[in-house]
Design a protein around this motif. Structure first.
Motif, PDB file in Angstrom:
ATOM      1  N   ALA A   1     -23.069  79.523  23.814  1.00  0.00           N
ATOM      2  CA  ALA A   1     -22.573  80.011  25.101  1.00  0.00           C
ATOM      3  C   ALA A   1     -23.516  81.069  25.679  1.00  0.00           C
ATOM      4  CB  ALA A   1     -21.167  80.579  24.936  1.00  0.00           C
ATOM      5  N   LEU A   2     -24.001  81.977  24.828  1.00  0.00           N
ATOM      6  CA  LEU A   2     -24.968  82.971  25.300  1.00  0.00           C
ATOM      7  C   LEU A   2     -26.245  82.288  25.782  1.00  0.00           C
ATOM      8  CD1 LEU A   2     -24.617  85.797  22.610  1.00  0.00           C
ATOM      9  CD2 LEU A   2     -23.647  85.728  24.909  1.00  0.00           C
ATOM     10  N   ALA A   3     -26.668  81.261  25.053  1.00  0.00           N
ATOM     11  CA  ALA A   3     -27.879  80.552  25.456  1.00  0.00           C
ATOM     12  C   ALA A   3     -27.703  79.879  26.812  1.00  0.00           C
ATOM     13  CB  ALA A   3     -28.251  79.513  24.393  1.00  0.00           C
ATOM     14  N   TRP A   4     -26.526  79.302  27.074  1.00  0.00           N
ATOM     15  CA  TRP A   4     -26.316  78.659  28.375  1.00  0.00           C
ATOM     16  C   TRP A   4     -26.208  79.701  29.489  1.00  0.00           C
ATOM     17  CZ3 TRP A   4     -27.510  74.010  29.627  1.00  0.00           C
ATOM     18  CH2 TRP A   4     -27.092  73.487  30.849  1.00  0.00           C
ATOM     19  N   LEU A   5     -25.663  80.870  29.196  1.00  0.00           N
ATOM     20  CA  LEU A   5     -25.657  81.948  30.187  1.00  0.00           C
ATOM     21  C   LEU A   5     -27.087  82.350  30.536  1.00  0.00           C
ATOM     22  CD1 LEU A   5     -22.717  84.130  28.839  1.00  0.00           C
ATOM     23  CD2 LEU A   5     -22.819  83.090  31.106  1.00  0.00           C
ATOM     24  N   VAL A   6     -27.958  82.408  29.538  1.00  0.00           N
ATOM     25  CA  VAL A   6     -29.366  82.706  29.800  1.00  0.00           C
ATOM     26  C   VAL A   6     -29.983  81.596  30.654  1.00  0.00           C
ATOM     27  CG1 VAL A   6     -31.633  82.942  28.713  1.00  0.00           C
ATOM     28  CG2 VAL A   6     -29.656  84.110  27.730  1.00  0.00           C
ATOM     29  N   THR A   7     -29.626  80.356  30.370  1.00  0.00           N
ATOM     30  CA  THR A   7     -30.131  79.235  31.160  1.00  0.00           C
ATOM     31  C   THR A   7     -29.730  79.377  32.626  1.00  0.00           C
ATOM     32  OG1 THR A   7     -29.978  77.771  29.227  1.00  0.00           O
ATOM     33  CG2 THR A   7     -30.146  76.728  31.385  1.00  0.00           C
ATOM     34  N   VAL A   8     -28.475  79.730  32.861  1.00  0.00           N
ATOM     35  CA  VAL A   8     -27.993  79.908  34.236  1.00  0.00           C
ATOM     36  C   VAL A   8     -28.713  81.063  34.904  1.00  0.00           C
ATOM     37  CG1 VAL A   8     -25.975  80.500  35.624  1.00  0.00           C
ATOM     38  CG2 VAL A   8     -25.756  78.851  33.760  1.00  0.00           C
ATOM     39  N   TRP A   9     -28.849  82.186  34.188  1.00  0.00           N
ATOM     40  CA  TRP A   9     -29.527  83.348  34.760  1.00  0.00           C
ATOM     41  C   TRP A   9     -30.960  83.024  35.156  1.00  0.00           C
ATOM     42  CZ3 TRP A   9     -33.735  85.713  32.194  1.00  0.00           C
ATOM     43  CH2 TRP A   9     -34.253  86.836  32.864  1.00  0.00           C
ATOM     44  N   ALA A  10     -31.709  82.419  34.243  1.00  0.00           N
ATOM     45  CA  ALA A  10     -33.102  82.110  34.530  1.00  0.00           C
ATOM     46  C   ALA A  10     -33.219  81.100  35.669  1.00  0.00           C
ATOM     47  CB  ALA A  10     -33.793  81.579  33.271  1.00  0.00           C
ATOM     48  N   SER A  11     -32.356  80.098  35.688  1.00  0.00           N
ATOM     49  CA  SER A  11     -32.415  79.075  36.737  1.00  0.00           C
ATOM     50  C   SER A  11     -32.042  79.670  38.091  1.00  0.00           C
ATOM     51  CB  SER A  11     -31.483  77.917  36.386  1.00  0.00           C
ATOM     52  OG  SER A  11     -31.829  77.337  35.147  1.00  0.00           O
ATOM     53  N   ALA A  12     -31.044  80.547  38.120  1.00  0.00           N
ATOM     54  CA  ALA A  12     -30.668  81.194  39.385  1.00  0.00           C
ATOM     55  C   ALA A  12     -31.802  82.062  39.905  1.00  0.00           C
ATOM     56  CB  ALA A  12     -29.401  82.025  39.183  1.00  0.00           C
ATOM     57  N   THR A  13     -32.505  82.729  38.999  1.00  0.00           N
ATOM     58  CA  THR A  13     -33.648  83.539  39.415  1.00  0.00           C
ATOM     59  C   THR A  13     -34.767  82.656  39.946  1.00  0.00           C
ATOM     60  OG1 THR A  13     -33.063  85.133  37.692  1.00  0.00           O
ATOM     61  CG2 THR A  13     -35.239  85.331  38.670  1.00  0.00           C
ATOM     62  N   LEU A  14     -34.986  81.511  39.312  1.00  0.00           N
ATOM     63  CA  LEU A  14     -36.010  80.589  39.771  1.00  0.00           C
ATOM     64  C   LEU A  14     -35.661  79.963  41.111  1.00  0.00           C
ATOM     65  CD1 LEU A  14     -36.828  78.747  36.425  1.00  0.00           C
ATOM     66  CD2 LEU A  14     -38.387  80.202  37.721  1.00  0.00           C
ATOM     67  N   ALA A  15     -34.376  79.858  41.423  1.00  0.00           N
ATOM     68  CA  ALA A  15     -33.956  79.219  42.675  1.00  0.00           C
ATOM     69  C   ALA A  15     -34.328  80.040  43.896  1.00  0.00           C
ATOM     70  CB  ALA A  15     -32.451  78.952  42.650  1.00  0.00           C
ATOM     71  N   GLY A  16     -34.641  81.330  43.713  1.00  0.00           N
ATOM     72  CA  GLY A  16     -35.060  82.151  44.841  1.00  0.00           C
ATOM     73  C   GLY A  16     -33.948  82.339  45.859  1.00  0.00           C
ATOM     74  N   ARG A  17     -34.254  82.014  47.116  1.00  0.00           N
ATOM     75  CA  ARG A  17     -33.277  82.200  48.180  1.00  0.00           C
ATOM     76  C   ARG A  17     -32.101  81.237  48.067  1.00  0.00           C
ATOM     77  NH1 ARG A  17     -33.847  78.284  52.047  1.00  0.00           N
ATOM     78  NH2 ARG A  17     -32.656  79.553  53.518  1.00  0.00           N
ATOM     79  N   ARG A  18     -32.227  80.188  47.255  1.00  0.00           N
ATOM     80  CA  ARG A  18     -31.150  79.219  47.060  1.00  0.00           C
ATOM     81  C   ARG A  18     -30.411  79.514  45.755  1.00  0.00           C
ATOM     82  NH1 ARG A  18     -31.186  74.889  50.375  1.00  0.00           N
ATOM     83  NH2 ARG A  18     -29.837  73.842  48.851  1.00  0.00           N
ATOM     84  N   VAL A  19     -30.061  80.774  45.557  1.00  0.00           N
ATOM     85  CA  VAL A  19     -29.469  81.207  44.293  1.00  0.00           C
ATOM     86  C   VAL A  19     -28.172  80.460  43.985  1.00  0.00           C
ATOM     87  CG1 VAL A  19     -28.275  83.128  45.419  1.00  0.00           C
ATOM     88  CG2 VAL A  19     -28.736  83.224  42.963  1.00  0.00           C
ATOM     89  N   TRP A  20     -27.423  80.079  45.028  1.00  0.00           N
ATOM     90  CA  TRP A  20     -26.133  79.426  44.796  1.00  0.00           C
ATOM     91  C   TRP A  20     -26.281  78.000  44.275  1.00  0.00           C
ATOM     92  CZ3 TRP A  20     -22.313  82.448  44.152  1.00  0.00           C
ATOM     93  CH2 TRP A  20     -22.192  83.634  44.865  1.00  0.00           C
ATOM     94  N   ASP A  21     -27.494  77.456  44.313  1.00  0.00           N
ATOM     95  CA  ASP A  21     -27.692  76.145  43.698  1.00  0.00           C
ATOM     96  C   ASP A  21     -27.374  76.186  42.205  1.00  0.00           C
ATOM     97  OD1 ASP A  21     -28.452  75.021  46.071  1.00  0.00           O
ATOM     98  OD2 ASP A  21     -30.611  75.186  45.697  1.00  0.00           O
ATOM     99  N   ALA A  22     -27.581  77.355  41.588  1.00  0.00           N
ATOM    100  CA  ALA A  22     -27.328  77.478  40.151  1.00  0.00           C
ATOM    101  C   ALA A  22     -25.855  77.306  39.806  1.00  0.00           C
ATOM    102  CB  ALA A  22     -27.829  78.819  39.638  1.00  0.00           C
ATOM    103  N   ALA A  23     -24.969  77.342  40.809  1.00  0.00           N
ATOM    104  CA  ALA A  23     -23.560  77.067  40.534  1.00  0.00           C
ATOM    105  C   ALA A  23     -23.366  75.655  40.005  1.00  0.00           C
ATOM    106  CB  ALA A  23     -22.718  77.283  41.804  1.00  0.00           C
ATOM    107  N   LEU A  24     -24.266  74.738  40.377  1.00  0.00           N
ATOM    108  CA  LEU A  24     -24.195  73.373  39.844  1.00  0.00           C
ATOM    109  C   LEU A  24     -24.501  73.344  38.348  1.00  0.00           C
ATOM    110  CD1 LEU A  24     -26.006  71.478  42.722  1.00  0.00           C
ATOM    111  CD2 LEU A  24     -23.596  71.289  42.123  1.00  0.00           C
TER     112      LEU A  24
END
Length: 568
Positions: A198-221
């Motif tokens: 679960a911690l690893a997937w939270l890290v995955t979400v955090w890193a992906s949201a940061t990579l999304a830039g201005r489209r941060v809400w895409d990480a909700a998917l």
């Protein structure tokens, strides 16, 4: 008509001739560049009515004190991870035996009927972790289906094996502490494993949201993917997705050595993060590494800049950052590749030196393993009766031709992806090529374990942020779990025939191929790419972002970028 509210009502003057219900904030800046899904995506706009509707026209974006986008994404992730844990909870239920002891309630194929199966539970005994054994050192003898006997060791890559060993030590320590709640050791072990994943997937979400830039809400998917509910705790793949996502984030932040280290660690957990090095190298080649100086790119000499005005003109026409970095992408990619391979070797070398036979078990099993039920090769066999490239083989006999064919097809797919990356009219985004490579690996490989689909989730969201399309694919992929479980249940216990399962696998594969086709289309038509709107180039590309995209005259003509065709 200007109907002003009297000051006696307690409202404050805004200073512009109008009154405000409260004093204005001292800082009126707004993150207006941020993507607003509730206003430009119909699905999100409909969902937003539950919490008050789309964001207002005059809202100050990025000024919320507590519920920042990242914290909201973490909340979504925790909710879906909790649903994922509950989906597996049926397989850690305990029941009594005739002698009064406790055991897991897997009676009558409950792990398949309840669809709660997780590899982590049977592996606790199958890998001899219940004995406190150190992976790769411990060996045991198993009987093959043909009645022969073979010596076995831990079958996972080094980092995944050590993670299981660490979780086992925590579970045994918990079980030995009388003040803590008690349960079967395998139940405690599963919960420890699930907490780390679960911690690893939270890290995955955090890193992906940061990579999304201005489209941060895409990480909700990524946070709310149906695949998280089904497969977050099926195996240990969340470890690899965390390393892969943070490795790409380090590359995006122009730290090539750290990117290589993280991707190498991911490769020591599951091999797939190392495949991401290929797209990095291709895009670095695309950025014209043969340029030596900014003046060579400009076609002028620096000594010709003989006045302040001419210097300012030179700087304005060719930004300093872009011109200087244009000669460095391939060197940075080389550092990343070297760091990635070096890290993988550094993690594996101690186990290889101490327990060489145990270390080789992962590679031996992958060599001798036959076509997985999810592979395209088994699907063809299921519907046609084709015996496969190697015919009927015994349990330990390696499918030599199948191994060679799957490797050659994957190499050919990578060559095609590299050709697309080099010849597209505009340099593709890194996430697009990464998704294509991992999808090609899964589609051509002889093994597609169900949890491998988690590998695609962050890359798909970054490469093709079309919410309805991605949700449709994720739902299809998650629903493959249902016929899979009832196929494993067996016809003698009212399970499903094999073709019900392999038929859904075909639908899943077609959905992934469709995603690849859409990504290739957007590579050749970048004006349709949602990420590249609003003057964005590639938020994942790091040193390559906004770098020159020349015609690469040093490459053979067939590998040079081609101008985009004129459209009416």
């Amino acid at each position: 008509m200007d109907q002003r509210i009297p000051h006696s009502s307690g409202l404050q003057s805004s200073g512009a001739g109008y009154d405000s219900p409260a004093p204005l904030a001292p800082d009126l800046r707004s993150e207006d560049a941020r993507d607003k899904p509730s206003r430009n995506d119909s699905l999100t706009a409909q969902l937003s009515t539950v919490i008050g509707g789309p964001v207002g026209d005059h809202a100050l974006i990025g000024r919320v004190g507590f519920w920042t986008p990242m914290r909201v994404l973490f909340l979504f992730t925790v909710v879906f991870l909790a649903l994922g844990w509950f989906s597996k909870a049926g397989c850690i239920q305990q029941t009594g035996t005739a002698d009064g002891s406790l055991t897991l309630d897997w009676n009558n194929g409950r792990q398949y009927v309840a669809m709660c199966y997780s590899d982590t539970v049977p592996l606790y005994g199958a890998e001899r972790l219940n004995e406190g054994a150190f992976p790769y050192k411990k060996k045991w003898v198993e009987q093959t289906p043909e009645g022969d006997r073979e010596t076995r060791y831990m079958e996972y890559p080094v980092l995944s094996g050590l993670y299981q060993y660490a979780a086992m030590q925590v579970a045994k320590s918990w079980d030995a502490t009388p003040l803590l709640p008690g349960a079967l050791q395998v139940v405690i072990y599963f919960n420890v494993i699930a907490f780390g994943l679960a911690l690893a997937w939270l890290v995955t979400v955090w890193a992906s949201a940061t990579l999304a830039g201005r489209r941060v809400w895409d990480a909700a998917l990524i946070a709310c993917s149906p695949l998280v509910i089904v497969h977050a705790f099926t195996n240990f793949d969340a470890l690899a997705t965390a390393f892969a996502a943070t490795g790409l984030l380090a590359w995006a932040r122009r730290r090539p050595v750290l990117a290589g280290v993280l991707l190498g660690l991911g490769g020591a957990a599951k091999l797939y993060p190392l495949l991401l090095l290929g797209p990095i190298v291709v895009l670095a080649m695309r950025s014209d590494p043969m340029q030596r100086t900014p003046s060579a790119h400009l076609g002028i000499r620096l000594r010709d800049v003989d006045s302040w005005d001419s210097l300012m003109l030179w700087v304005r026409e060719t930004p300093y950052r872009t011109s200087i970095l244009s000669s460095r992408p391939l060197g940075a990619a080389g550092l990343t590749v070297a760091a990635g391979i070096g890290t993988w070797i550094a993690v594996n070398l101690p186990i290889l030196a101490l327990y060489p036979t145990g270390w080789r078990e992962f590679f031996r099993l992958n060599t001798t393993r036959h076509a997985d039920p999810d592979s395209i090769y088994n699907v063809i066999t299921s519907f046609t009766g084709w015996p496969g490239f190697d015919g009927n083989l015994s349990h330990a006999e390696p499918p030599t031709i199948l191994n060679l064919v799957s490797l050659l097809v994957f190499v050919a797919a990578c060559a095609l992806i590299g050709y697309i990356g080099l010849t597209a009219p505009r340099r593709p985004r890194l996430a697009q090529l990464c998704f294509l490579v991992i999808a090609a690996f899964l589609l051509t490989n002889k093994v597609w374990s169900p949890q491998y689909s988690l590998w695609l989730v962050p890359l798909a969201v970054l490469a093709l942020p079309h919410r309805r399309i991605l949700l449709a694919w994720m739902t299809i992929d998650a629903l493959v779990w249902v016929p899979r479980m009832f196929y494993y249940l067996g016809l003698d216990r009212k399970g499903l025939p094999e073709q019900w399962f392999t038929g859904t696998v075909i639908v899943r594969d077609v959905a992934v191929i469709a995603l690849c086709a859409l990504i290739v289309r957007q590579i050749y038509r970048p004006e349709e790419d949602l990420v590249r709107r609003e003057f964005t180039d590639d938020p994942v590309a790091g040193i390559i972002d906004r770098a020159p995209d020349p015609l690469l005259p040093w490459l053979p003509a067939p590998l040079r970028p081609r101008p985009a065709p004129a459209r009416g």
